[in-house]
Design a protein around this motif. Structure first.
Motif, mmCIF file in Angstrom:
data_model
loop_
_atom_site.group_PDB
_atom_site.id
_atom_site.type_symbol
_atom_site.label_atom_id
_atom_site.label_comp_id
_atom_site.label_asym_id
_atom_site.label_seq_id
_atom_site.Cartn_x
_atom_site.Cartn_y
_atom_site.Cartn_z
ATOM 1 N N ASN A 177 8.042 -25.530 7.164
ATOM 2 C CA ASN A 177 7.935 -24.360 8.030
ATOM 3 C C ASN A 177 9.301 -23.694 8.156
ATOM 4 O O ASN A 177 10.342 -24.335 7.996
ATOM 5 C CB ASN A 177 7.421 -24.765 9.410
ATOM 6 C CG ASN A 177 5.942 -25.087 9.379
ATOM 7 O OD1 ASN A 177 5.136 -24.311 8.879
ATOM 8 N ND2 ASN A 177 5.559 -26.238 9.919
ATOM 9 N N ASP A 178 9.278 -22.395 8.457
ATOM 10 C CA ASP A 178 10.501 -21.609 8.543
ATOM 11 C C ASP A 178 10.455 -20.756 9.810
ATOM 12 O O ASP A 178 9.373 -20.435 10.311
ATOM 13 C CB ASP A 178 10.619 -20.718 7.302
ATOM 14 C CG ASP A 178 11.965 -20.059 7.168
ATOM 15 O OD1 ASP A 178 12.910 -20.490 7.856
ATOM 16 O OD2 ASP A 178 12.084 -19.101 6.376
ATOM 17 N N THR A 179 11.600 -20.393 10.306
ATOM 18 C CA THR A 179 11.668 -19.572 11.518
ATOM 19 C C THR A 179 12.229 -18.172 11.247
ATOM 20 O O THR A 179 12.520 -17.436 12.169
ATOM 21 C CB THR A 179 12.551 -20.258 12.577
ATOM 22 O OG1 THR A 179 13.866 -20.468 12.035
ATOM 23 C CG2 THR A 179 11.955 -21.587 13.007
ATOM 24 N N SER A 180 12.356 -17.812 9.975
ATOM 25 C CA SER A 180 13.009 -16.544 9.622
ATOM 26 C C SER A 180 12.049 -15.358 9.607
ATOM 27 O O SER A 180 12.441 -14.259 9.223
ATOM 28 C CB SER A 180 13.677 -16.665 8.255
ATOM 29 O OG SER A 180 12.704 -16.898 7.241
ATOM 30 N N ASP A 181 10.785 -15.578 9.970
ATOM 31 C CA ASP A 181 9.791 -14.508 10.017
ATOM 32 C C ASP A 181 9.608 -13.843 8.646
ATOM 33 O O ASP A 181 9.535 -12.621 8.528
ATOM 34 C CB ASP A 181 10.171 -13.458 11.074
ATOM 35 C CG ASP A 181 9.002 -12.535 11.420
ATOM 36 O OD1 ASP A 181 7.851 -13.015 11.365
ATOM 37 O OD2 ASP A 181 9.246 -11.364 11.732
ATOM 38 N N ASN A 182 9.528 -14.678 7.608
ATOM 39 C CA ASN A 182 9.330 -14.151 6.262
ATOM 40 C C ASN A 182 7.841 -14.066 5.935
ATOM 41 O O ASN A 182 6.997 -14.650 6.601
ATOM 42 C CB ASN A 182 10.055 -15.017 5.230
ATOM 43 C CG ASN A 182 9.493 -16.439 5.177
ATOM 44 O OD1 ASN A 182 8.577 -16.782 5.917
ATOM 45 N ND2 ASN A 182 10.036 -17.260 4.315
ATOM 46 N N THR A 183 7.531 -13.336 4.894
ATOM 47 C CA THR A 183 6.150 -13.220 4.425
ATOM 48 C C THR A 183 6.098 -13.552 2.940
ATOM 49 O O THR A 183 6.912 -13.049 2.157
ATOM 50 C CB THR A 183 5.586 -11.804 4.656
ATOM 51 O OG1 THR A 183 5.658 -11.487 6.048
ATOM 52 C CG2 THR A 183 4.133 -11.727 4.210
ATOM 53 N N ILE A 184 5.144 -14.384 2.567
ATOM 54 C CA ILE A 184 4.927 -14.775 1.171
ATOM 55 C C ILE A 184 3.585 -14.207 0.723
ATOM 56 O O ILE A 184 2.574 -14.352 1.421
ATOM 57 C CB ILE A 184 4.931 -16.307 1.021
ATOM 58 C CG1 ILE A 184 6.292 -16.875 1.420
ATOM 59 C CG2 ILE A 184 4.574 -16.711 -0.410
ATOM 60 C CD1 ILE A 184 6.314 -18.393 1.513
ATOM 61 N N TYR A 185 3.582 -13.562 -0.431
ATOM 62 C CA TYR A 185 2.357 -12.974 -0.982
ATOM 63 C C TYR A 185 1.911 -13.777 -2.203
ATOM 64 O O TYR A 185 2.754 -14.219 -3.004
ATOM 65 C CB TYR A 185 2.589 -11.515 -1.364
ATOM 66 C CG TYR A 185 2.902 -10.636 -0.179
ATOM 67 C CD1 TYR A 185 1.894 -9.952 0.486
ATOM 68 C CD2 TYR A 185 4.210 -10.502 0.283
ATOM 69 C CE1 TYR A 185 2.179 -9.144 1.585
ATOM 70 C CE2 TYR A 185 4.507 -9.704 1.384
ATOM 71 C CZ TYR A 185 3.484 -9.035 2.027
ATOM 72 O OH TYR A 185 3.773 -8.249 3.121
ATOM 73 N N GLY A 186 0.604 -13.962 -2.335
ATOM 74 C CA GLY A 186 0.113 -14.744 -3.453
ATOM 75 C C GLY A 186 -1.240 -14.285 -3.938
ATOM 76 O O GLY A 186 -1.915 -13.452 -3.313
ATOM 77 N N SER A 187 -1.660 -14.846 -5.082
ATOM 78 C CA SER A 187 -2.991 -14.564 -5.613
ATOM 79 C C SER A 187 -3.439 -15.709 -6.501
ATOM 80 O O SER A 187 -2.617 -16.386 -7.136
ATOM 81 C CB SER A 187 -3.007 -13.256 -6.410
ATOM 82 O OG SER A 187 -2.259 -13.389 -7.607
ATOM 83 N N ILE A 188 -4.744 -15.942 -6.519
ATOM 84 C CA ILE A 188 -5.365 -16.931 -7.406
ATOM 85 C C ILE A 188 -6.602 -16.296 -8.025
ATOM 86 O O ILE A 188 -7.399 -15.659 -7.330
ATOM 87 C CB ILE A 188 -5.768 -18.213 -6.659
ATOM 88 C CG1 ILE A 188 -4.562 -18.893 -6.031
ATOM 89 C CG2 ILE A 188 -6.473 -19.189 -7.611
ATOM 90 C CD1 ILE A 188 -4.899 -20.141 -5.231
ATOM 91 N N ASN A 189 -6.769 -16.474 -9.342
ATOM 92 C CA ASN A 189 -7.910 -15.898 -10.055
ATOM 93 C C ASN A 189 -8.478 -16.921 -11.038
ATOM 94 O O ASN A 189 -7.742 -17.765 -11.570
ATOM 95 C CB ASN A 189 -7.475 -14.653 -10.834
ATOM 96 C CG ASN A 189 -6.773 -13.643 -9.957
ATOM 97 O OD1 ASN A 189 -7.398 -12.802 -9.342
ATOM 98 N ND2 ASN A 189 -5.450 -13.734 -9.885
ATOM 99 N N THR A 190 -9.782 -16.821 -11.294
ATOM 100 C CA THR A 190 -10.453 -17.767 -12.171
ATOM 101 C C THR A 190 -11.503 -17.065 -13.020
ATOM 102 O O THR A 190 -12.207 -16.180 -12.534
ATOM 103 C CB THR A 190 -11.150 -18.875 -11.350
ATOM 104 O OG1 THR A 190 -10.199 -19.532 -10.511
ATOM 105 C CG2 THR A 190 -11.792 -19.913 -12.262
ATOM 106 N N ASP A 191 -11.602 -17.491 -14.288
ATOM 107 C CA ASP A 191 -12.670 -17.032 -15.173
ATOM 108 C C ASP A 191 -13.145 -18.226 -15.992
ATOM 109 O O ASP A 191 -12.652 -18.498 -17.089
ATOM 110 C CB ASP A 191 -12.177 -15.910 -16.089
ATOM 111 C CG ASP A 191 -13.276 -15.384 -17.003
ATOM 112 O OD1 ASP A 191 -14.444 -15.806 -16.829
ATOM 113 O OD2 ASP A 191 -12.981 -14.566 -17.891
ATOM 114 N N GLY A 192 -14.116 -18.957 -15.435
ATOM 115 C CA GLY A 192 -14.609 -20.168 -16.080
ATOM 116 C C GLY A 192 -15.356 -19.925 -17.375
ATOM 117 O O GLY A 192 -15.601 -20.875 -18.130
ATOM 118 N N LYS A 193 -15.692 -18.671 -17.673
ATOM 119 C CA LYS A 193 -16.370 -18.382 -18.947
ATOM 120 C C LYS A 193 -15.459 -18.691 -20.135
ATOM 121 O O LYS A 193 -15.932 -18.885 -21.251
ATOM 122 C CB LYS A 193 -16.825 -16.918 -18.986
ATOM 123 C CG LYS A 193 -17.883 -16.557 -17.945
ATOM 124 C CD LYS A 193 -18.445 -15.159 -18.172
ATOM 125 C CE LYS A 193 -17.382 -14.069 -17.997
ATOM 126 N NZ LYS A 193 -16.890 -13.998 -16.599
ATOM 127 N N GLY A 194 -14.157 -18.726 -19.892
ATOM 128 C CA GLY A 194 -13.223 -19.021 -20.974
ATOM 129 C C GLY A 194 -12.703 -20.443 -20.943
ATOM 130 O O GLY A 194 -11.655 -20.740 -21.518
#
Length: 356
Positions: A177-194
């Protein structure tokens, strides 16, 4: 899927590499191609040398070694760990989870969480995202993310497409945990057909290993392997990466209100030099800001290639300053993931050799 986290940080990264090094030239004669053809491949793909384990070494050995190093150097307290996440596709056993094996070998406290995620190339951002979610719990203050794979033992010695790039490694990332009031952006994607683009066809419950699955066969490109070996459709993987990664990063930056020029480094999964150069060209990012030198020095150890990229190229820098870094992983699944976050002023960011 877009994700957002606040008040989380990475405080240390360690890569553990087996000290057993194999040079590309040492295996040229294993392939059903002329030496001159194979050496051209070395230049194009950036093959040179890789680190691999022996038959007795498992991923728990690499992880325990790395954690004991951190304990001994007072960089991590044994009782400070509230949760441990292991990201791997080469576990010690089917049952129990290898994370629990590591827990027992180290004698860690019982009041903690041990998880295991079956992820390959996209696994570093995914493991960190899982750690960020666990840190939302009041009683969890420090999470250890372990990434480890030893796929060299699942690649045919006569497979010119996969053998030269496959390495073994483990990494340890401390998340708090952090106290610097930061923001982290992320993404996850899936294509099981491949999913069959990167696959080991036999060895699971669907197709158990047998004398029949161990039979070696030569494909149309001259690579000889069995159903127990890794099969990679190189062209499919290349096209997939070029298609999905640039829009994923553009979307990530858009969600964060950032531009590509704001990012200090793009520390991506390392499939090979050729693929990363093409990706950098398509994204209009310089090779200096998107390093591509992990495979030629250590090999591609699945999700571990991303933290290896960080410790190898930015290790000293990240202990002294903070940088805006874009992380991305892409491959088996098919899956692709990313994170945009500040990383820096770390307690440690280094590589440690495991003596075989």
């Amino acid at each position: 899927m877009n994700l957002k986290f606040r008040n989380k940080k990475i405080t240390g990264i360690l890569t553990v590499l087996p000290d057993n090094e194999i040079k590309f030239e040492d295996e040229v004669d294993n392939y059903a191609f002329s030496r001159s053809q194979t050496m051209k491949l070395k230049l194009i793909m950036g093959y040179n040398k890789r680190r691999v384990v022996n038959e007795e070494t498992s991923i728990s050995d690499l992880c325990v070694f790395g954690l004991e190093h951190l304990f001994n150097q007072k960089l991590l307290g044994r009782d400070e760990i509230d949760a441990m996440i292991l990201v791997t596709q080469s576990p010690d056993y089917i049952i129990p989870n290898t994370s629990q094996v590591i827990h027992g070998r180290l004698g860690l406290k019982t009041d903690m969480i041990c998880e295991e995620l079956s992820q390959a190339c996209a696994g570093y951002p995914i493991g960190l995202i899982q750690a960020f979610m666990l840190l939302e719990q009041e009683e969890i203050n420090k999470v250890v993310v372990l990434n480890a794979d030893i796929f060299s033992r699942k690649v045919s010695k006569q497979d010119r497409g996969s053998r030269p790039l496959t390495g073994d490694a483990a990494s340890i990332t401390i998340v708090e945990n952090d106290t610097s009031d930061n923001t982290i952006y992320g993404s996850i994607n899936t294509d099981g057909k491949g999913a069959d683009a990167l696959i080991i066809p036999a060895g699971g419950f669907k197709t158990p290993s047998s004398p029949e699955t161990a039979e070696l066969k030569t494909d149309s490109k001259g690579n000889t392997r069995s159903l127990d070996h890794l099969v990679m459709k190189g062209d499919d993987v290349f096209n997939f990466v070029q298609k999905v990664v640039p829009p994923m990063i553009n979307n990530l930056l858009d969600k964060a209100g950032r531009k590509k020029e704001d990012v200090d480094y793009f520390m991506f999964h390392q499939p090979n030099k050729f693929m990363l150069k093409k990706l950098a060209d398509k994204m209009e990012v310089s090779y200096e800001r998107m390093p591509n030198n992990v495979v030629e020095n250590f090999g591609n150890a699945n999700s571990v290639s991303t933290p290896t990229n960080i410790t190898f190229n930015l290790g000293n820098k990240l202990t002294k300053e903070s940088l805006l870094i874009c992380l991305a992983g892409f491959g088996a699944g098919l899956s692709w993931s990313s994170l945009l976050l500040e990383i820096g002023n770390l307690d440690f960011c280094e590589i440690k050799d495991y003596k075989i």
